[in-house]
Enzyme design. Structure first.
Site, short mmCIF file in Angstrom:
data_model
loop_
_atom_site.label_atom_id
_atom_site.label_comp_id
_atom_site.label_asym_id
_atom_site.label_seq_id
_atom_site.Cartn_x
_atom_site.Cartn_y
_atom_site.Cartn_z
N SER A 69 -142.00 -68.79 -37.39
CA SER A 69 -142.13 -68.91 -35.93
C SER A 69 -142.23 -67.57 -35.22
CB SER A 69 -140.93 -69.73 -35.43
OG SER A 69 -141.02 -69.96 -34.06
N ASP A 281 -145.80 -68.47 -29.00
CA ASP A 281 -145.11 -67.78 -30.09
C ASP A 281 -145.97 -67.85 -31.36
OD1 ASP A 281 -144.70 -70.32 -31.08
OD2 ASP A 281 -142.64 -69.96 -31.68
N ASP A 283 -146.11 -69.38 -34.22
CA ASP A 283 -146.61 -70.59 -34.88
C ASP A 283 -147.05 -71.64 -33.87
OD1 ASP A 283 -144.01 -71.13 -34.07
OD2 ASP A 283 -143.64 -72.53 -35.71
N ASP A 285 -145.58 -73.21 -31.26
CA ASP A 285 -144.79 -74.34 -30.76
C ASP A 285 -144.00 -74.00 -29.50
OD1 ASP A 285 -142.84 -72.84 -31.94
OD2 ASP A 285 -142.13 -74.41 -33.30
N ALA A 377 -135.05 -73.38 -22.90
CA ALA A 377 -135.47 -72.37 -21.94
C ALA A 377 -136.55 -71.46 -22.53
CB ALA A 377 -134.27 -71.54 -21.51
N ASN A 378 -136.52 -71.30 -23.85
CA ASN A 378 -137.48 -70.40 -24.51
C ASN A 378 -138.90 -70.99 -24.58
OD1 ASN A 378 -137.54 -72.22 -26.69
ND2 ASN A 378 -135.87 -71.17 -27.71
N ARG A 502 -122.72 -68.22 -29.38
CA ARG A 502 -122.85 -69.14 -30.53
C ARG A 502 -123.53 -68.39 -31.68
NH1 ARG A 502 -128.22 -70.31 -30.49
NH2 ARG A 502 -128.12 -71.77 -32.22
N PRO A 503 -123.24 -68.81 -32.91
CA PRO A 503 -123.93 -68.17 -34.03
C PRO A 503 -125.37 -68.66 -34.07
CG PRO A 503 -122.48 -69.92 -34.84
CD PRO A 503 -122.28 -69.85 -33.36
N SER A 504 -126.32 -67.75 -34.29
CA SER A 504 -127.72 -68.15 -34.40
C SER A 504 -127.92 -68.97 -35.67
CB SER A 504 -128.61 -66.91 -34.45
OG SER A 504 -129.86 -67.23 -35.01
#
Ligand code: NG1
Ligand code: ZN
Length: 548
Positions: A69, A281, A283, A285, A377-378, A502-504
């Site tokens: 991605s 981005d 790929d 999406d 949001a991305n 948060r952990p990615s």
């Protein structure tokens, strides 16, 4: 298939795709993702698993996408797509992780165990669609995928370089031919055909201008838009940048993730003030829009903004159809800008659900509405429509009065233009352009609907990112113990402050998000919370600093 024939599983592994690394790897937010040179055995094994999944699903087609991605070129990844074009069912993620991590010597026996466990009928046919992005490591990984499929006597079909959403679409169509034709051409025909159809019904009006600049992130999405561009008439004038030539590197200082995270325009685009630009981005999406204003400042129109644009217009069309029994809802994550949530609930009066990061969670929650609009949001998102919605709107398009028919026919075009299987930059681009055209709006009018709260996202590297646990759709941190208290204390100092960590699931880091009344305050809050993460969760490298 008798158990003895599982020997070939080992043979392929040993001879062609041996496991050369002992680093533990986990099926994360979007499949396995890491440095490409650590992935060959993983992809081979996912080829095996895709065959089992297909058999468990009675021979229906499964998808395998080779991509990382928005990550940079040296990374790559693999994820599986379920028969309806959705992400792999969550209960199989653990199985995928187990299969990816066993030694070559244990691969044959573990495969046998999994076959029993999931009750796969090895006499059934199995079909796997394989696609890849433009990374130079992708063809090699796609070949490993094919070997995995062949090793268990499945039938692979290679789609070559496609966007992730095109592959999702083809998988869905292969299993449900009412949705469309399972080819790249079939995809163009449906999506672009619907766009042309709607544009015949809504002539260019007001301030809408058909010129759209696109930043292709030097990935596959731009390449596909270049194919589409040649089939468009005067409906849309696409001007494409960052198509992968001229030494441009995939996702490097360009693309949707760069634009959203750094809040800077990409390199490689010749900017004109107030010209709307769509940034995809790697790929294809995700999509965000932006423009530069007369002070050369970038104004971002992100996934939240796209979601509100689409939801607002769909609501209008439903009203035009005189439909009141269909429930529309919007799904967001904690990363959604607080101002967007307020606008959706208070102005659009559409209910909002907040779920954990990862499209699979959003998609799932959206399915509980008749019309579910979901966006991260991305810029990763789409709209899903229930069967009831489709049949109701089709009926009104035939039987309603003139006004109702008009709205229903526009809505049918929007439905056809939507890739309902997954967030899709190309489909979203045509949806946005349709709505802006219908409204006669330029980017500044789109921007005026609400004002984003200034925000900032940062990354912190820690020894073990899984030391961070969260609850309440990731808005609250439950471990390490004192971290949430510290975050609350920091947040309370800022007007309109909000922050969470948060952990990615796709990178070995902890993500920090903060918003506040001013950019300076959002930046400060994000930095202070980053320090708290660093101090309380085992930070490594340099301690984050707070801007003066
Ligand atoms: P992680 O790395 O788990 O935050 C990122 C995005 C997700 C999703 C996945 C898959 C953010 C904050 N996170 O996940 O939304 O898109 O990648 O690509 O944008
Ligand atoms: Zn992507």
């Amino acid at each position: 298939m008798p158990p003895s024939s599982l020997r070939v599983v080992y043979a392929f592994a040993r001879e062609m795709h041996p496991k050369t690394s002992d680093v533990f790897i986990q099926y994360g937010t979007a499949g396995f993702r890491t440095k490409a040179n650590l992935l060959e055995h993983v992809v081979y094994r996912m080829g095996l698993l895709a065959v089992l999944r297909s058999r468990v699903k009675n021979g229906r087609t499964i998808g395998m996408m080779i991509t990382a991605s928005h990550n940079l070129e040296p990374d790559n990844g693999v994820k599986l797509i379920d028969p309806d074009g959705e992400m792999l069912e969550q209960s199989w993620e653990e199985i995928a992780t187990r299969l990816a991590n066993v030694s070559d010597n244990d691969l044959e026996s573990t495969t046998g165990e999994i076959i029993k466990e999931v009750n796969a009928d090895m006499s059934l046919k199995a079909s796997v669609f394989i696609g890849m992005d433009t990374r130079y490591t992708s063809p090699r990984l796609a070949a490993a995928a094919v070997h995995g499929v062949i090793a268990l006597k499945g039938t692979p079909k290679e789609f070559g370089i496609v966007t992730t959403p095109i592959l999702h679409y083809c998988v869905k169509c292969r299993n449900d031919n009412t949705y469309g034709t399972p080819t790249e051409e079939g995809y163009y025909e449906k999506i672009v055909g619907a766009f042309k159809s709607i544009r015949q019904k809504i002539p260019v009006a007001g301030n809408y201008n058909t010129r759209l600049y696109v930043d292709g992130a030097n990935g596959v999405g731009g390449k596909k838009l270049n194919i589409i561009r040649k089939t468009l008439g005067d409906e849309l004038d696409l001007v494409l940048f960052n198509l992968g030539g001229n030494g441009g590197k995939l996702n490097l200082n360009c693309g949707a993730d760069f634009v959203k995270m750094s809040q800077k325009p990409p390199v490689g685009v010749e900017h004109v003030p107030f010209q709307r630009v769509a940034s995809l981005d790697g790929d294809g999406d995700r999509i965000v829009y932006y423009y530069l204003d007369d002070k050369n400042e970038m104004q971002l129109l992100d996934g939240d903004r796209i979601a509100t644009l689409l939801a607002g217009y769909i609501a209008e069309l439903l009203k035009g159809c005189d439909v009141t029994h269909l429930r529309m809802g919007l799904v967001q994550t904690a990363y959604a800008n607080g101002a967007s949530t307020q606008y959706i609930t208070q102005d659009l009066k559409v209910p909002v659900t907040c779920v954990k990061t990862g499209v699979k969670h959003l998609h799932h929650a959206a399915l509980s509405y008749d019309i579910g609009v979901y966006f991260e949001a991305n810029g990763h998102g789409t709209v899903v429509y229930s069967d009831l919605t489709k049949s109701t709107v089709s009926r009104i398009a035939q039987e309603g009065d003139a006004e109702q028919r008009k709205s229903a026919q526009l809505l049918l075009d929007l439905i056809d233009m939507t890739n309902e299987t997954v967030g899709d930059a190309i489909s979203d681009l045509f949806l946005v352009e349709s709505v802006l055209c219908a409204r006669g709006h330029d980017v500044t009018q789109w921007m005026q609907t609400y004002r984003d709260l200034p925000c900032r996202q940062l990354k912190v590297t820690v020894e073990n990112r899984n030391a961070i646990s969260t609850t309440d759709a990731e808005r609250n941190c439950t471990a390490p113990e004192s971290l949430q208290c510290k975050i609350d204390e920091l947040v309370s100092k800022y007007e309109s402050g909000r922050s969470f960590v948060r952990p990615s699931g796709t990178e070995d880091i902890v993500r920090v998000y903060a918003e506040a009344d001013t950019q300076q305050n959002a930046d400060r809050l994000a930095a202070e919370v980053s320090q708290a993460v660093y101090d309380l969760a085992g930070g490594v490298g340099d301690r984050p600093t707070v801007p003066a």
